[in-house]
Design an enzyme around this catalytic site. Structure first.
Site, short mmCIF file in Angstrom:
data_model
loop_
_atom_site.label_atom_id
_atom_site.label_comp_id
_atom_site.label_asym_id
_atom_site.label_seq_id
_atom_site.Cartn_x
_atom_site.Cartn_y
_atom_site.Cartn_z
CB ALA A 59 71.93 48.30 4.34
CE LYS A 60 67.09 46.97 10.21
NZ LYS A 60 67.35 46.13 11.36
NE ARG A 61 74.96 49.82 8.70
CZ ARG A 61 74.37 48.73 9.21
NH1 ARG A 61 73.65 48.84 10.29
NH2 ARG A 61 74.53 47.56 8.64
CG ASN A 65 69.40 45.59 14.70
OD1 ASN A 65 68.86 45.95 13.66
ND2 ASN A 65 69.92 44.41 14.86
#
Ligand code: GLU
Ligand code: ZN
Length: 281
Positions: A237-239, A11
């Protein structure tokens, strides 16, 4: 034989924390002459982008890792359905039609990973017109299972206490299994003997241990490793700021060199390794 796995959800792109996790898992298996598995956990509803799996494979190869890939979760839905049906038959699952907003409006207690469901739908008549998730009746399940222990390679023997999670969702409104049910079943099906993952999932293991007892699954050992923290002390985090592995790879960075640095605990600029996720969100 030791069997470990890296089980990313497609995701979002992988970041340094994932690289560290995959390397820990890979090396524990390699050093023991065991097997290191890759499993794509692609049942995360609308957030899942299965096309990212190819990016993940390229990232792992770039880091110099070798793995055996097992079938993705999207191919195993029937096994999740069977397990859920078994738990329903045992009287341990109940439908929950609450929305997130409805639960939050009740100002529920907070657990290690968000709110603890206050049990609103337990024993309540269910409106079949509303989409329902299925929740585990944790108190009833614990009564059935009796007292349980599990072993973490770093922190030692733990007594399983899933109550701090409350009645978790095992079947989602939009998927035949939640992370807890799918990962537990798959680790058993894949013959994983040492479940390696970050400390942020330490508490989830209490639930997984309970599911193993209820579903007669073999019990592996666990290795919950340190987390990489950002400059602000938050879990990577990915974000957030850190470039993805794919960005680093495409920009020509040497992945094997990066892997060696991570192995030695040398984190790139500002990133630190932390034993316990205190204060980590
Ligand atoms: N798919 C999960 C994640 O990416 C795996 C967690 C686990 O290793 O159990 O967070
Ligand atoms: Zn509910």
């Amino acid at each position: 034989m030791i069997v470990t796995r890296f089980a990313p959800s497609p995701n979002g792109s992988l970041h340094l924390g994932h690289a560290y996790s995959a390397i820990v898992s890979h090396d524990l298996a390699r050093d023991a002459g065991g097997r290191f598995l890759l499993r794509i956990e692609d049942i995360d509803g609308a957030r899942s982008r299965p096309e990212l799996a190819d990016e993940f494979r390229a990232d792992l190869e770039w880091l110099g890792l070798e793995w055996e890939e097992v079938p993705a979760q999207s191919t195993r839905l029937a096994s999740y359905e069977r397990a859920a049906a078994r738990l329903v038959e045992m009287g341990l699952l109940y439908p929950c039609t609450c929305t997130r907003a409805e639960i939050e409006a009740l100002e529920p207690r907070m657990g290690p990973q968000g709110f603890i469901y206050p049990g609103t739908c337990k024993g309540r008549n269910w409106d079949p017109d509303k989409p329902a998730a299925m929740r585990l009746d944790v108190m009833a399940a614990m009564e059935k299972a009796g007292s349980l222990v599990w072993e973490d390679a770093i922190t030692g023997e733990q007594s399983a206490d899933p109550r701090e999670f409350g009645d978790v969702v095992l079947v989602r409104k939009d998927a035949p299994a939640s992370y807890h049910l799918a990962a537990t079943l798959d680790d058993a099906a894949d013959g994983v003997t040492l479940v390696t993952r970050g400390m942020d999932l330490f508490h989830a293991t209490h639930i997984h241990r309970l599911l193993q007892a209820l579903l007669d699954l073999p019990v592996p050992r666990w290795h919950h490793h340190d987390l990489l923290l950002d400059t602000d002390g938050q879990k990577l985090a990915k974000r957030r700021s850190s470039p993805s592995l794919a960005d680093r790879r495409i920009s020509g960075e040497d992945g094997k060199e990066l892997a060696e640095m991570l192995r030695m605990g040398q984190m790139p600029g500002g990133i630190s390794l932390s034993r316990y996720p205190h204060g980590v969100t």
